[in-house]
Design an enzyme around this catalytic site. Structure first.
Site, short mmCIF file in Angstrom:
data_model
loop_
_atom_site.label_atom_id
_atom_site.label_comp_id
_atom_site.label_asym_id
_atom_site.label_seq_id
_atom_site.Cartn_x
_atom_site.Cartn_y
_atom_site.Cartn_z
N CYS A 48 2.26 2.48 2.74
CA CYS A 48 0.91 1.98 3.04
C CYS A 48 -0.03 3.16 3.26
CB CYS A 48 0.98 1.12 4.30
SG CYS A 48 -0.65 0.57 4.87
N CYS A 51 -1.08 3.12 7.21
CA CYS A 51 -0.20 3.40 8.35
C CYS A 51 1.09 4.11 7.97
CB CYS A 51 0.14 2.11 9.10
SG CYS A 51 1.27 1.04 8.20
N CYS A 97 0.20 -5.46 4.48
CA CYS A 97 1.16 -4.56 5.12
C CYS A 97 1.69 -5.23 6.38
CB CYS A 97 0.47 -3.25 5.47
SG CYS A 97 1.52 -2.16 6.47
N CYS A 100 0.29 -2.84 9.62
CA CYS A 100 -1.14 -2.70 10.01
C CYS A 100 -2.00 -3.82 9.45
CB CYS A 100 -1.68 -1.33 9.63
SG CYS A 100 -2.01 -1.12 7.87
N CYS A 120 1.15 -7.81 -7.22
CA CYS A 120 0.05 -7.17 -7.92
C CYS A 120 -0.79 -6.42 -6.88
CB CYS A 120 -0.78 -8.24 -8.64
SG CYS A 120 -2.08 -7.55 -9.66
FE FE Z 1 -0.03 -0.43 6.84
#
Ligand code: FE
Length: 132
Positions: A48, A51, A97, A100, A120
Site C-alpha cells: 500500500c 501505509c 487496504c 489504512c 483492478c
Molecule cells: Fe494502506
C-alpha cells in the site's frame, strides 16, 4: 486482526501526492494506461502506498488489457478488504487496504483461474518492492 492506521484527511494530504490522495482518499480512478504499474512485470511485492502493508505478490499479476495493474488474488485474506460500491449508478465491489482503508480499486468476477477474480487496481495506490 490487523491494527488499523487512522489519520486525518489533512495528514493524508500532507503525506500523499495529489494523484495518490485523489485515488486513495477520494476514491478516484487514474486514467487507463497512465499509471506506473499497468505494464510492470518485475517480481516482488506490491504494498500500500499509504501505509506499506503488503497487498499483492507480483506472481499473481496478469495482463488484463485494461491499462490498470490487475491481480487474481491478494497476498493474504486480511490484506485487502472489500465492500459494495453503489456509486456512479453501478453496483461494484470496492477494494480497500485492510490496514489504512485506502481505496485501491475494484474487484470483478472475470479474472483468470484459480480464483476467477480480477482485482483492478490503481497504480497510485501501490508501491512495488522489488524482489532482492
Ligand atoms: Fe494502506
Amino acid at each position: 486482526m490487523t491494527e488499523k492506521v487512522k489519520k486525518t484527511e489533512a495528514e493524508w494530504r500532507a503525506e500523499l501526492s495529489p494523484a495518490q490522495y485523489h485515488v486513495m482518499r477520494e476514491k478516484g480512478t487514474e486514467p487507463a494506461f497512465t499509471g506506473q504499474y499497468w505494464d510492470e512485470h518485475a517480481p516482488g511485492t506490491y504494498v500500500c502506498a499509504g501505509c506499506g502493508q503488503p497487498l499483492f505478490d507480483a506472481a499473481t499479476k496478469f495482463d488484463s488489457g485494461t491499462g490498470w495493474p490487475s491481480f487474481f488474488k491478494p497476498i493474504d485474506d486480511k490484506s485487502v478488504e472489500t465492500k459494495s460500491d453503489r456509486s456512479h449508478f453501478m453496483v461494484r465491489t470496492e477494494a480497500l487496504c485492510g490496514k489504512c482503508e485506502a481505496h485501491l480499486g475494484h474487484v470483478f468476477e472475470d479474472g483468470p483461474e484459480p480464483t476467477g477474480l480480477r482485482f483492478c487496481m490503481n497504480s497510485a495506490s501501490l508501491k512495488l518492492m522489488p524482489k532482492k
